[in-house]
Design a protein around this motif. Sequence first.
Motif, PDB file in Angstrom:
ATOM      1  N   LYS A   1       0.841  -1.200   0.000  1.00  0.00           N
ATOM      2  CA  LYS A   1       0.000   0.000   0.000  1.00  0.00           C
ATOM      3  C   LYS A   1       0.878   1.253   0.000  1.00  0.00           C
ATOM      4  CE  LYS A   1      -3.669   2.268   2.601  1.00  0.00           C
ATOM      5  NZ  LYS A   1      -4.545   2.220   3.761  1.00  0.00           N
ATOM      6  N   GLU A   2       1.887   1.276   0.859  1.00  0.00           N
ATOM      7  CA  GLU A   2       2.787   2.439   0.927  1.00  0.00           C
ATOM      8  C   GLU A   2       3.538   2.643  -0.381  1.00  0.00           C
ATOM      9  OE1 GLU A   2       5.337   2.299   4.347  1.00  0.00           O
ATOM     10  OE2 GLU A   2       3.652   2.439   5.736  1.00  0.00           O
TER      11      GLU A   2
ATOM     12  N   LYS B   1      -3.478   3.978  -6.039  1.00  0.00           N
ATOM     13  CA  LYS B   1      -4.254   3.421  -4.931  1.00  0.00           C
ATOM     14  C   LYS B   1      -3.917   1.946  -4.737  1.00  0.00           C
ATOM     15  CE  LYS B   1      -8.405   6.260  -5.222  1.00  0.00           C
ATOM     16  NZ  LYS B   1      -9.863   6.217  -5.340  1.00  0.00           N
ATOM     17  N   ILE B   2      -4.239   1.446  -3.556  1.00  0.00           N
ATOM     18  CA  ILE B   2      -4.100   0.027  -3.270  1.00  0.00           C
ATOM     19  C   ILE B   2      -5.101  -0.721  -4.152  1.00  0.00           C
ATOM     20  CG2 ILE B   2      -5.733   0.130  -1.345  1.00  0.00           C
ATOM     21  CD1 ILE B   2      -4.062  -2.007   0.092  1.00  0.00           C
TER      22      ILE B   2
ATOM     23  N   LEU C   1      -6.447  -7.129   3.215  1.00  0.00           N
ATOM     24  CA  LEU C   1      -5.922  -6.355   4.339  1.00  0.00           C
ATOM     25  C   LEU C   1      -7.020  -6.187   5.383  1.00  0.00           C
ATOM     26  CD1 LEU C   1      -3.715  -4.709   5.728  1.00  0.00           C
ATOM     27  CD2 LEU C   1      -4.412  -2.746   4.350  1.00  0.00           C
ATOM     28  N   PHE C   2      -8.219  -5.863   4.923  1.00  0.00           N
ATOM     29  CA  PHE C   2      -9.352  -5.716   5.839  1.00  0.00           C
ATOM     30  C   PHE C   2      -9.649  -7.042   6.541  1.00  0.00           C
ATOM     31  CE2 PHE C   2     -13.840  -6.412   6.712  1.00  0.00           C
ATOM     32  CZ  PHE C   2     -14.083  -5.394   7.621  1.00  0.00           C
TER      33      PHE C   2
END
Length: 168
Positions: A114-115, A123-124, A132-133
């Motif tokens: 993501k970074e 965007k991711i 990730l969620f």
Amino acid sequence: MFEKGEYIIYGNNGVCEVQDYMQADEPDNHRIYYVLAPIRSKGSTIFSPVDNQKVFMRRVMTKEEAKELLKGIPEYEDIEIPNVRAQEQQYKELLQNCDCTDSIRLIKALYARKEQREAAGRKITAIDEKYLFLAKDSLINELAIALEMDVEQVDQLLAEKMKASQKL
């Protein structure tokens, strides 16, 4: 058998409270079932045979295990994602294990991805965001029970630990 009032991990449903036991009403079925209340889905109930071999079940980690898990975050290596086409399958397999160390490794890898994408002005991806969620949700709910903390506090604590481990 798990005890009434005990918190367990029930497959991809995450943390559930064992509310009761019941016997099947069917004449040819004498199995005993757990009555489970998933933490994620308030008001829902899961009925699962006590001897269920298809769904992974284990006790929620202890407070000491949770502290050790968080302390070890810097040492856990990110997962390698060599084939982008197979990444979703790899993510699924990691989460199906219901292993907290694997969840942390996945979260670390997805935070790093993501970074990197954000640094490049992108965007991711939807798949990365979804997993990730899912990984965070499952882990945070278990840690909240084990550490006797609010989910929000655990989310913040985990984010701090992840950021600190990225700087090392």
